[in-house]
Scaffold this motif. Structure first.
Motif, short mmCIF file in Angstrom:
data_model
loop_
_atom_site.label_atom_id
_atom_site.label_comp_id
_atom_site.label_asym_id
_atom_site.label_seq_id
_atom_site.Cartn_x
_atom_site.Cartn_y
_atom_site.Cartn_z
N LEU A 60 -3.14 3.99 12.76
CA LEU A 60 -2.76 4.29 14.13
C LEU A 60 -3.34 3.23 15.04
N GLN A 61 -2.67 3.02 16.17
CA GLN A 61 -3.07 1.99 17.11
C GLN A 61 -2.65 2.40 18.51
N THR A 71 1.69 5.56 15.10
CA THR A 71 1.12 6.12 13.87
C THR A 71 2.03 5.81 12.69
N ALA A 72 1.45 5.75 11.48
CA ALA A 72 2.22 5.55 10.25
C ALA A 72 1.68 6.49 9.18
N ASP A 73 2.60 7.01 8.37
CA ASP A 73 2.17 7.91 7.29
C ASP A 73 1.78 7.11 6.06
N LYS A 74 1.26 7.82 5.04
CA LYS A 74 0.71 7.13 3.87
C LYS A 74 1.75 6.41 3.04
N ASN A 80 5.75 6.60 14.02
CA ASN A 80 6.02 7.36 15.24
C ASN A 80 5.30 6.72 16.41
N LEU A 81 5.96 6.70 17.55
CA LEU A 81 5.38 6.19 18.78
C LEU A 81 5.29 7.34 19.77
#
Length: 97
Positions: A60-61, A71-74, A80-81
């Motif tokens: 996440l950033q 965010t990014a999943d594994k 998602n923004l």
């Protein structure tokens, strides 16, 4: 910021802190009364608490202004923004953009 917070968080009315996949909790750690004596955070310090993914979040950033969260999943397939909007009574409204 805290990854994997519980649905039993103070925001949800509980107190347990069992990690849950895909949940983001953003805390204002500089809030004057953010922490309890035992080191846990008070509900007044919670800026936002929401489900970002159905799987674990691995990245996440925040954007430069702190109002956007990526965010990014594994698996790396879902990104998602989120826009973090300050609410006049202290909590936040989260909108997925």
């Amino acid at each position: 910021m805290k990854l994997g917070s519980s649905p039993n968080s103070p925001q949800a009315g509980g107190s347990a802190d069992v990690p849950q996949k895909g949940i983001v909790t953003i805390l204002d750690v500089e809030h004057p009364s953010a922490q309890n004596a035992d080191g846990s955070f008070r509900s007044e310090a919670i800026v936002a608490h929401f489900i970002a993914h159905s799987e674990a979040i691995v990245w996440l950033q925040f954007g430069p202004g702190g109002m956007l969260l990526l965010t990014a999943d594994k698996r790396g397939h879902d990104f998602n923004l989120f826009r973090i909007n300050a609410h006049p009574v202290g909590s936040s409204l989260i909108t997925k953009t």
